[in-house]
Design a protein around this motif. Structure first.
Motif, PDB file in Angstrom:
ATOM      1  N   GLY A  98       0.843  -1.204   0.000  1.00 33.95           N
ATOM      2  CA  GLY A  98       0.000   0.000   0.000  1.00 33.95           C
ATOM      3  C   GLY A  98       0.869   1.240   0.000  1.00 33.95           C
ATOM      4  N   GLY A  99       0.211   2.380  -0.252  1.00 30.79           N
ATOM      5  CA  GLY A  99       0.946   3.645  -0.165  1.00 30.79           C
ATOM      6  C   GLY A  99       1.137   4.075   1.282  1.00 30.79           C
ATOM      7  N   LYS A 100       0.174   3.740   2.117  1.00 30.02           N
ATOM      8  CA  LYS A 100       0.183   4.204   3.501  1.00 30.02           C
ATOM      9  C   LYS A 100       1.466   3.854   4.263  1.00 30.02           C
ATOM     10  N   TYR A 124      -4.453  14.259   5.502  1.00 29.39           N
ATOM     11  CA  TYR A 124      -4.586  12.827   5.771  1.00 29.39           C
ATOM     12  C   TYR A 124      -4.102  12.567   7.201  1.00 29.39           C
ATOM     13  N   TYR A 127      -0.428  11.259   8.842  1.00 28.97           N
ATOM     14  CA  TYR A 127       0.839  12.012   8.969  1.00 28.97           C
ATOM     15  C   TYR A 127       1.088  12.367  10.435  1.00 28.97           C
ATOM     16  N   ASN A 171       1.238  16.979   0.184  1.00 31.01           N
ATOM     17  CA  ASN A 171       0.258  16.148  -0.513  1.00 31.01           C
ATOM     18  C   ASN A 171      -0.381  17.016  -1.599  1.00 31.01           C
ATOM     19  N   ASN A 175      -5.910  15.244  -0.303  1.00 29.47           N
ATOM     20  CA  ASN A 175      -7.035  14.695   0.456  1.00 29.47           C
ATOM     21  C   ASN A 175      -7.025  15.384   1.810  1.00 29.47           C
ATOM     22  N   ASP A 203       3.504  12.990  -1.057  1.00 33.48           N
ATOM     23  CA  ASP A 203       2.414  12.024  -1.117  1.00 33.48           C
ATOM     24  C   ASP A 203       1.669  12.266  -2.426  1.00 33.48           C
ATOM     25  N   ALA A 205      -0.449  10.145  -3.961  1.00 37.93           N
ATOM     26  CA  ALA A 205      -1.452   9.074  -4.078  1.00 37.93           C
ATOM     27  C   ALA A 205      -2.454   9.362  -5.198  1.00 37.93           C
ATOM     28  N   TYR A 206      -2.696  10.660  -5.480  1.00 43.27           N
ATOM     29  CA  TYR A 206      -3.739  11.010  -6.475  1.00 43.27           C
ATOM     30  C   TYR A 206      -3.149  11.581  -7.765  1.00 43.27           C
ATOM     31  N   THR A 233       0.945   4.845  -5.133  1.00 44.39           N
ATOM     32  CA  THR A 233       0.012   3.759  -4.810  1.00 44.39           C
ATOM     33  C   THR A 233      -0.694   3.233  -6.052  1.00 44.39           C
ATOM     34  N   SER A 235      -3.558   1.815  -5.485  1.00 47.83           N
ATOM     35  CA  SER A 235      -4.929   1.764  -4.956  1.00 47.83           C
ATOM     36  C   SER A 235      -5.930   2.507  -5.814  1.00 47.83           C
ATOM     37  N   LYS A 236      -5.562   3.716  -6.243  1.00 53.81           N
ATOM     38  CA  LYS A 236      -6.562   4.608  -6.837  1.00 53.81           C
ATOM     39  C   LYS A 236      -6.609   4.447  -8.359  1.00 53.81           C
ATOM     40  N   ARG A 244      -3.784  -3.863  -1.596  1.00 55.62           N
ATOM     41  CA  ARG A 244      -2.665  -3.330  -0.830  1.00 55.62           C
ATOM     42  C   ARG A 244      -1.364  -3.418  -1.627  1.00 55.62           C
ATOM     43  N   TYR A 322     -12.293  13.761  -4.033  1.00 59.65           N
ATOM     44  CA  TYR A 322     -12.840  14.363  -2.820  1.00 59.65           C
ATOM     45  C   TYR A 322     -13.390  15.752  -3.092  1.00 59.65           C
TER      46      TYR A 322
HETATM   47  N1  PLP Z   1      -2.178   9.256   1.010  1.00 64.30           N
HETATM   48  C1  PLP Z   1      -3.369   9.838   0.901  1.00 64.30           C
HETATM   49  C2  PLP Z   1      -3.448  11.323   0.821  1.00 64.30           C
HETATM   50  C3  PLP Z   1      -4.537   9.072   0.879  1.00 64.30           C
HETATM   51  O1  PLP Z   1      -5.730   9.683   0.783  1.00 64.30           O
HETATM   52  C4  PLP Z   1      -4.429   7.661   0.960  1.00 64.30           C
HETATM   53  C5  PLP Z   1      -5.648   6.834   0.988  1.00 64.30           C
HETATM   54  O2  PLP Z   1      -6.752   7.255   1.077  1.00 64.30           O
HETATM   55  C6  PLP Z   1      -3.145   7.105   1.055  1.00 64.30           C
HETATM   56  C7  PLP Z   1      -2.049   7.933   1.081  1.00 64.30           C
HETATM   57  C8  PLP Z   1      -2.900   5.649   1.191  1.00 64.30           C
HETATM   58  O3  PLP Z   1      -3.606   4.844   0.346  1.00 64.30           O
HETATM   59  P1  PLP Z   1      -3.170   3.340   0.135  1.00 64.30           P
HETATM   60  O4  PLP Z   1      -2.518   2.844   1.381  1.00 64.30           O
HETATM   61  O5  PLP Z   1      -4.419   2.609  -0.186  1.00 64.30           O
HETATM   62  O6  PLP Z   1      -2.199   3.334  -0.982  1.00 64.30           O
END
Ligand code: PLP
Length: 398
Positions: A98-100, A124, A127, A171, A175, A203, A205-206, A233, A235-236, A244, A322
Motif C-alpha cells: 500500500g501507499g500508507k 490525511y 501524517y 500532498n 485529500n 504524497d 497518491a492522487y 500507490t 490503490s486509486k 494493498r 474528494y
Molecule cells: N495518502 C493519501 C493522501 C490518501 O488519501 C491515501 C488513501 O486514502 C493514502 C495515502 C494511502 O492509500 P493506500 O494505502 O491505499 O495506498
C-alpha cells in the motif's frame, strides 16, 4: 498486560468510525448514501485481475525480494520517471503493501525523536499520527480558500520553520481538499525545502486521478529528487484499494533503509499481486481510463448539486475524488454553530447522507471560523449520488 507508553501517541483514521456509524444506521433499515470513505466501488481492471490470478496459478505464491520483484520495480521506475519528467531506476523503488506504509517508513528513516515535521491540516490523518508515534513534533500548516479552490498558506508555512524542523510532508493533489499547487507555489515549496535542508515526503497518491490538465511533481524541480521520497500507490489509479500495493520512490540510500524496514515488517509485499500491478503498468490502459471517466461523471453531478444548495459552496477540483464544500452558513442556520458531530449525525438521520467533517482531518487551527465537510465520490455510484444529494438539498432548503 501492560501497554507501551508510545501507544498513547498513536492516532487513527476517524473516518472508519463514520463508516461504522453509517453501517449501524443501514442495519437499522435506513437508506445510506456512503460519501465518507475514500474506498472505491469500481472493479479493478480485468487484465490486472487476470495477471494476478495467472501468477498465482503459475506458483508465484512464495516470498519474493523485500523491495519487490525486479520487473515491477523497473516498470514503475520507468512509469514514474516518464510521467514526472524525472530519472529513477529500479534501485530507487521499494514496493510496499500500500501507499500508507510509506508514511511511517519515511518518518522512521528521516526523523529523530524531538524533531519537527511540517504536515498539512486539514490533511490525511496518518501524517500526524506517525510523526507523534515516533516521538516527533507534528507541526500543522494550513490552507486558504479562494474562488479557484484551496492553496497552501505559504507565508504561514515559512513562519513555522525552526532549527529543529527536519522534514515536510506535501500532498499536492490533496485529500481532503482536492487542492493542487500552482507551478509558482511548487517552486516556493522547493525553495523552502532546499533553503532549510528538509527531507520531503511527496504524497502523490492522487497523481493519476485527474480529469483535466496534467499533474506535476515537486520531484521534477532541480534539487528536489535528491531530498524527496514519493509515495506511490496502485490503490486509486487501478481501483486496487483492498489489494494493498504501493511503493516508496526516492534516493537509493533511503530506499535501501526502507527496504530494510520491509524485511523487518512484512518481509515482502504480496508476490502474485505484484504481477497484476506489472500488467496494470505495462498492459492495456483502457481500465484506468474508464475509471477516470466514471469518477469525472460523479464529480460533476456532485459539484453541481452541492452548489445548488443554499448555504453550501464547493470548488470543482481537477484531481482526486474528494470534495470539501464550505457549509458555514448551513450549519449556522440549522443551529449547529461549530458542533460538527451533531451536524453530521443530523444529516445522516434526516437524509441518509454519510459524510466526514473537517474534524476527521486534524484539529481545527487557531482562529478557524469557516466550516467544511468532506464528501468522497469514489465509493458511490452516479444514481446514488443524485438521490443522496437531492435529499441533502431538500434538507438545506428546509
Ligand atoms: N495518502 C493519501 C493522501 C490518501 O488519501 C491515501 C488513501 O486514502 C493514502 C495515502 C494511502 O492509500 P493506500 O494505502 O491505499 O495506498
Amino acid at each position: 498486560m501492560r501497554i507501551a507508553d508510545r501507544i498513547a501517541r498513536l492516532g487513527t483514521e476517524t473516518a472508519f468510525a463514520v463508516a461504522a456509524r453509517a453501517a449501524a444506521h443501514k442495519a437499522a433499515g435506513h437508506e445510506v448514501f456512503p460519501f465518507h470513505l475514500g474506498d472505491m466501488n469500481i472493479p479493478t481492471p480485468q487484465n490486472v485481475m487476470d495477471a494476478a490470478c495467472g501468477a498465482m496459478r503459475a506458483g508465484k505464491t512464495g516470498y519474493c525480494p523485500s523491495p519487490g520483484i525486479p520487473e515491477l520495480r523497473d516498470a514503475l521506475a520507468g512509469d514514474v520517471s516518464a510521467a514526472r519528467g524525472v530519472d529513477y531506476s529500479m534501485e530507487n523503488v521499494a514496493i510496499q503493501p500500500g501507499g500508507k506504509p510509506v508514511i511511517g517508513k519515511f518518518i522512521m528513516a528521516c526523523m529523530n525523536p524531538g524533531e519537527e515535521v511540517l504536515y498539512p491540516n486539514p490533511g490525511y490523518p496518518i501524517y500526524e499520527s506517525q510523526i507523534e508515534y515516533h516521538g516527533g513534533v507534528a507541526v500543522p500548516y494550513r490552507y486558504v480558500r479562494d474562488d479557484a479552490g484551496f492553496h497552501i498558506d505559504l507565508d504561514y508555512l515559512e513562519s513555522l520553520v525552526t532549527p529543529r524542523t527536519k522534514a515536510i510532508i506535501i500532498n499536492d493533489l490533496q485529500n481532503p481538499l482536492g487542492a493542487e499547487c500552482t507551478p509558482q507555489e511548487r517552486e516556493r515549496l522547493a525553495y523552502l525545502a532546499m533553503r532549510h535542508n528538509l527531507s520531503v515526503l511527496l504524497d502523490e497518491a492522487y497523481f493519476d486521478i485527474r480529469y483535466g490538465g496534467k499533474s506535476s511533481s515537486l520531484a521534477a524541480i532541480p534539487g528536489m529528487q535528491a531530498r524527496s521520497i514519493i509515495l506511490y500507490t496502485f490503490s486509486k489509479k487501478f481501483a486496487m484499494t483492498g489489494w494493498r500495493l504501493g511503493a516508496a520512490i526516492g534516493p537509493k540510500a533511503v530506499i535501501d533503509i526502507i527496504a530494510k524496514l520491509n524485511v523487518n515488517d512484512e518481509s515482502c509485499s504480496n508476490h502474485f499481486i505484484q504481477h497484476g500491478a506489472l500488467e496494470g503498468l505495462t498492459g492495456d490502459q483502457s481500465g484506468p481510463r474508464a475509471i477516470l471517466e466514471t469518477l469525472k461523471e460523479r464529480r460533476d453531478i456532485a459539484v453541481d448539486l452541492l452548489n445548488s444548495m443554499p448555504g453550501v459552496s464547493c470548488p470543482r477540483p481537477e484531481a482526486t475524488f474528494y470534495l470539501f464544500p464550505e457549509v458555514t452558513e448551513l450549519m449556522a442556520r440549522k443551529g449547529f454553530g461549530a458542533d460538527y458531530a451533531a451536524f453530521a449525525e443530523d444529516v445522516l438521520v434526516r437524509t441518509g447522507v454519510s459524510l466526514c467533517t473537517r474534524l476527521h482531518f486534524g484539529r481545527p487551527l487557531p482562529g478557524e471560523k469557516q466550516r467544511f465537510v468532506r464528501l468522497a465520490y469514489s465509493g458511490i455510484g452516479a444514481d446514488e449520488i443524485r438521490k443522496g444529494l437531492l435529499a441533502l438539498k431538500a434538507y438545506a432548503e428546509a
